[in-house]
Design an enzyme around this catalytic site. Structure first.
Site, PDB file in Angstrom:
ATOM      1  N   SER A 131       0.834  -1.205   0.000  1.00 51.39           N
ATOM      2  CA  SER A 131       0.000   0.000   0.000  1.00 51.39           C
ATOM      3  C   SER A 131       0.868   1.253   0.000  1.00 51.39           C
ATOM      4  O   SER A 131       1.918   1.292   0.630  1.00 51.39           O
ATOM      5  CB  SER A 131      -0.879  -0.010   1.252  1.00 51.39           C
ATOM      6  OG  SER A 131      -1.497   1.250   1.408  1.00 51.39           O
ATOM      7  N   GLU A 134      -2.286  -9.906  -9.200  1.00 51.96           N
ATOM      8  CA  GLU A 134      -1.540  -9.159  -8.189  1.00 51.96           C
ATOM      9  C   GLU A 134      -0.844 -10.147  -7.256  1.00 51.96           C
ATOM     10  O   GLU A 134      -1.491 -10.763  -6.419  1.00 51.96           O
ATOM     11  CB  GLU A 134      -2.498  -8.276  -7.390  1.00 51.96           C
ATOM     12  CG  GLU A 134      -3.434  -7.467  -8.269  1.00 51.96           C
ATOM     13  CD  GLU A 134      -4.363  -6.572  -7.466  1.00 51.96           C
ATOM     14  OE1 GLU A 134      -3.900  -5.935  -6.510  1.00 51.96           O
ATOM     15  OE2 GLU A 134      -5.556  -6.526  -7.794  1.00 51.96           O
ATOM     16  N   TYR A 162      -5.740 -11.974  -7.018  1.00 49.00           N
ATOM     17  CA  TYR A 162      -4.481 -12.024  -6.256  1.00 49.00           C
ATOM     18  C   TYR A 162      -3.808 -13.389  -6.323  1.00 49.00           C
ATOM     19  O   TYR A 162      -4.441 -14.399  -6.622  1.00 49.00           O
ATOM     20  CB  TYR A 162      -4.768 -11.662  -4.794  1.00 49.00           C
ATOM     21  CG  TYR A 162      -4.985 -10.169  -4.624  1.00 49.00           C
ATOM     22  CD1 TYR A 162      -4.010  -9.354  -4.062  1.00 49.00           C
ATOM     23  CD2 TYR A 162      -6.151  -9.552  -5.072  1.00 49.00           C
ATOM     24  CE1 TYR A 162      -4.192  -7.986  -3.937  1.00 49.00           C
ATOM     25  CE2 TYR A 162      -6.346  -8.183  -4.949  1.00 49.00           C
ATOM     26  CZ  TYR A 162      -5.367  -7.409  -4.381  1.00 49.00           C
ATOM     27  OH  TYR A 162      -5.544  -6.055  -4.266  1.00 49.00           O
ATOM     28  N   ASP A 216      -6.704  19.626 -19.431  1.00 45.11           N
ATOM     29  CA  ASP A 216      -7.237  18.772 -18.357  1.00 45.11           C
ATOM     30  C   ASP A 216      -6.290  17.630 -18.009  1.00 45.11           C
ATOM     31  O   ASP A 216      -6.506  16.900 -17.045  1.00 45.11           O
ATOM     32  CB  ASP A 216      -8.653  18.266 -18.691  1.00 45.11           C
ATOM     33  CG  ASP A 216      -8.713  17.392 -19.939  1.00 45.11           C
ATOM     34  OD1 ASP A 216      -7.668  16.908 -20.398  1.00 45.11           O
ATOM     35  OD2 ASP A 216      -9.836  17.192 -20.452  1.00 45.11           O
ATOM     36  N   SER A 253      -3.305  18.289 -17.150  1.00 47.38           N
ATOM     37  CA  SER A 253      -2.337  18.902 -16.237  1.00 47.38           C
ATOM     38  C   SER A 253      -2.651  18.564 -14.791  1.00 47.38           C
ATOM     39  O   SER A 253      -3.822  18.516 -14.391  1.00 47.38           O
ATOM     40  CB  SER A 253      -2.358  20.425 -16.399  1.00 47.38           C
ATOM     41  OG  SER A 253      -2.037  20.782 -17.725  1.00 47.38           O
TER      42      SER A 253
END
Ligand code: ZN
Length: 735
Positions: A305, A491, A531, A664, A666
């Protein structure tokens, strides 16, 4: 260093059998093409004695942003989290590497994950354009795992349900953007050199399931300083003049600095790192326009995380329960992890900046040249019944896909809404009863196979209106000199990734063709299967274990299958790898639950693009400008790639003209779309004025489309609105 390695290998004059597997919607054609390779590969300009022959390298980037309104965002599976504007745009970045004989393509895309459907559609489009040049065995597609991109690009029922269906408007810009990035890489292919570097990045990642990690054997854990992989691996690409043309890097962290409360399309922390690097190399280019391509890829981020302040109970401030990540009052919903910043935008900025700074440092110091040959190997595998020999007598197997109870608990990066908690090894009679009544009971065989996972959804036994989960998955490895890229279809947790990397390294080095190979995991590649934990982590059944859909031996099966590919590469026998069973490409029963966007309406006596809330006359550097326009639904703008809903323009006094300084895409702008009653909507554009913005006059524009009816015929009309001109002055004032 081993200057002749590449030629030594090619002078073997081997007969290469390369199997081209041509996928069409109706049939699979297997064509065996035999290429006689001779020592000619080493002909041409003879390099200086101390120099290796160059690679051919191409880099390309393309916008792949989908409709930034009303589509669910893909990642947290939160039905309330639908798109309502743009924070940053999404890009596909492609790298092509060719050793003169063989070519590989690696693409990293600002999206949650690559789906099987997306990959098949991309491969189909590539086949139409390039014939057999770009195929399932030499093209890897990998997602950065941002949780803030539009959903709807899946063909399996579970994902269609959480995405409001299979949405053409979502998958088309992805297919086109990915293919365009490959087109650009293809047309930019030129001789160049590759350098690799590796370094540790701290203060940017934590393990979010340390309890599961600690269940791994102690003698394995003591080999590592950390419970997450903190090394970034980076490849630097230069042309023959030594000028940098791009980079490709891997770092293991979830792109979830943006929370479930975010409604803006965003490339999150990893996308911001790419943004900063490209801006650093081409400071005058608008975002997405730089010649330099900075491709940042995901890795074994399953339990990693970016919310480095860790979890605590939001309501009480106390620590969450260690095993269950729940709070005495409020359960899992109250236990949330936080990033280092003041809010999610700030946390995204900090983590992205950290990743960028490390990449920039590794890039500028990269000195170890990558040389040698390029290879790729691929196989489709039916993951529901892979037999793995634990020892001479004991054989175990993977299972039909199923999700456990703790899947519904979510994680401390984004918890579930219901009363599920992580770490459940027993079912809940209430939810099991509802599940049995609505979806059917899991078979005894599947329950037994997944033990100790209590099954919530036996997705492998649910086939209406289409299978709920894939059974056929891709395993694939690319090698470029001494770098091996393992494309993992999901994952992997930290330890699962380490075990797989070691196994692949062992096989690659077993034949002597590779020494000192760097193996990297490219996560979220090719097809999404949730996962992959270790067997030991699986026993704890936190979110990651509950989401290991092929059962406790999933990792062992991957070690086996990727090991086979690695051995084939090491032996130069990739042509003899059986292609495996091709995945389905469903034509029927795909469903779409997203109603068409209705006609727009507006307040009486107003026009689309009219300013409702005007800017102030003067701002200081560091302030936030905000302006609100009468708007149409952004879905009416169709394919929004390479467009912008926003322009920030600066006035140039000498030429009396306006210069576009932000779009947009940016970081500094936020385009928010707010749906009101009676089919009315507003667009608010924020400009977070950089502290180094030029002192000047500015204006903000908003572009869009609205839908109306001419008789019975819907008509889409473009509109634009412009704010008043305002001044930005210096920031020196009393605080
Ligand atoms: Zn994830």
């Amino acid at each position: 260093m081993a200057a002749r390695k590449r030629c030594a290998f090619s002078s073997l004059e081997v007969m290469l059998s390369i199997l081209f597997v041509a996928l069409t919607t109706v049939s699979i054609t297997l064509i065996a093409v035999t290429i006689t390779h001779s020592a000619n590969t080493c002909s041409g300009p003879t390099p200086p004695p101390d120099q290796e022959p160059p690679f051919l390298i191409g880099v390309g980037r393309a916008d792949c942003t989908g409709p930034p309104a009303e589509l669910p965002l893909m990642g947290y599976a939160n039905p309330q989290q639908t798109a309502a504007g743009i924070h940053t745009r999404l890009f596909s970045r492609a790298v092509i590497i060719d050793d003169g004989r063989r070519r590989v393509v690696f693409v990293t895309v600002d999206m949650g994950m690559i789906s099987q459907r997306l990959r098949l559609e991309v491969l189909k489009a590539l086949r139409v354009k390039y014939g057999e040049q770009y195929r399932q065995d030499n093209v890897v597609l990998s997602g950065t795992h941002t949780h803030s991109g539009p959903a709807g690009y899946f063909q399996y029922t579970l994902f269609m349900i959480s995405s409001k269906g299979y949405l053409r408007s979502s998958i088309q810009p992805l297919v086109r953007g990915i293919v365009k990035s490959i087109d650009r890489a293809h047309s930019s292919v030129r001789p160049g050199r590759i350098y690799k570097n590796r370094g540790r990045l701290d203060a940017s990642s934590v393990n979010r399931s340390p309890h599961s990690y600690r269940n791994n054997p102690q003698d394995e854990r003591i080999k590592y300083d950390d419970n997450v992989d903190k090394d970034m691996v980076l490849l630097k690409f230069t042309d023959m003049d030594g000028d940098g043309i791009g980079l490709l890097s891997w770092f293991a962290v979830h792109a979830v600095s943006m929370k479930t409360t975010n409604r803006l399309v965003s490339s999150d922390n990893v996308g911001y790192a790419a943004y900063l690097m490209e801006n650093h190399k081409n400071p005058t280019a608008l975002p997405g326009q730089a010649a330099f391509v900075a491709a940042f890829s995901s890795s074994n981020l399953g339990d990693v995380s970016p919310n480095i302040r860790g979890p605590h109970c939001v309501n009480s401030g106390l620590a969450c329960d260690y095993l269950n990540s729940s709070c005495p009052d409020g359960g899992t919903k109250e236990c949330q992890a936080f990033g280092p910043g003041e809010d999610m935008f700030d946390s995204t900025r900090i983590i992205g900046l950290n990743i960028y700074r490390k990449a920039r440092e590794l890039y500028s110091n990269a000195a170890e040249e990558v040389t040698g040959f390029v290879r790729s190997a691929h196989q489709w595998v039916n993951m529901t019944d892979v037999a793995v020999h634990v020892n001479d007598t004991h054989v175990v197997s993977t299972c039909k896909p199923a999700l456990g109870h703790s899947f519904a608990a979510g994680t401390t990066d984004g918890g579930g809404d219901l009363n599920f908690t992580q770490g459940a090894v027993e079912g809940d009679p209430f939810w099991d009863g509802i599940r049995d009544a609505l979806l059917g009971q899991p078979s005894n065989q599947t329950q037994e196979c997944h033990r100790p996972k209590p099954i919530l959804f036996s997705t492998g036994e649910m086939n209406w209106p289409l299978p709920w989960h894939p059974e056929i998955i891709d395993v694939q490895i690319l090698t470029v000199g001494s770098v091996a890229v393992v494309a993992v279809p999901g994952e992997m947790t930290t330890m699962a990734g380490r075990r797989l990397r070691e196994a692949v390294q062992r096989e690659l080095q077993s034949e002597g063709a590779f020494s000192d190979v760097d193996v990297v995991i490219a996560g979220l590649s090719n097809v999404y299967t949730h996962y992959i934990t270790t067997y030991e982590e699986y026993q704890v059944q936190r979110y990651e274990g509950a989401s290991t859909i092929f059962g406790p031996h999933t990792l062992s099966a991957y070690v086996l299958k990727f090991g086979d590919l690695a051995r084939a590469i090491a032996q130069d026998k990739v042509g003899s790898v059986p292609p495996g069973p091709p995945p389905p490409f469903f034509q029927k029963n795909l469903f779409n639950l997203l109603p068409a966007a209705p006609v727009d309406s507006k307040p009486d006596n107003s026009t689309f693009g009219e300013v409702l809330v005007q800017v102030l006359p003067v701002y200081r550097q560091g302030d936030v400008v905000s302006v609100t326009f009468v708007a149409g639904n952004p879905r009416h703008s169709g394919d929004v790639r390479d467009q912008s809903f926003v322009a920030v323009e600066m006035h140039d006094n000498t030429s009396d003209s306006w210069t576009l300084v932000h779009t947009d895409a940016s970081w500094e702008t936020r385009f928010r779309w707010l749906k009101g009653p009676e089919r009315r909507s507003n667009a608010t554009v924020e400009w977070h004025i950089p502290t180094n913005a030029a002192v000047a006059s500015y204006r903000i524009k908003h572009f869009g489309h609205y839908k109306s009816m001419k008789g019975l015929r819907p008509v889409i009309t473009p509109y634009q609105g412009t704010s008043d001109v305002f001044r930005v002055s210096g920031s020196f004032y009393y605080r």
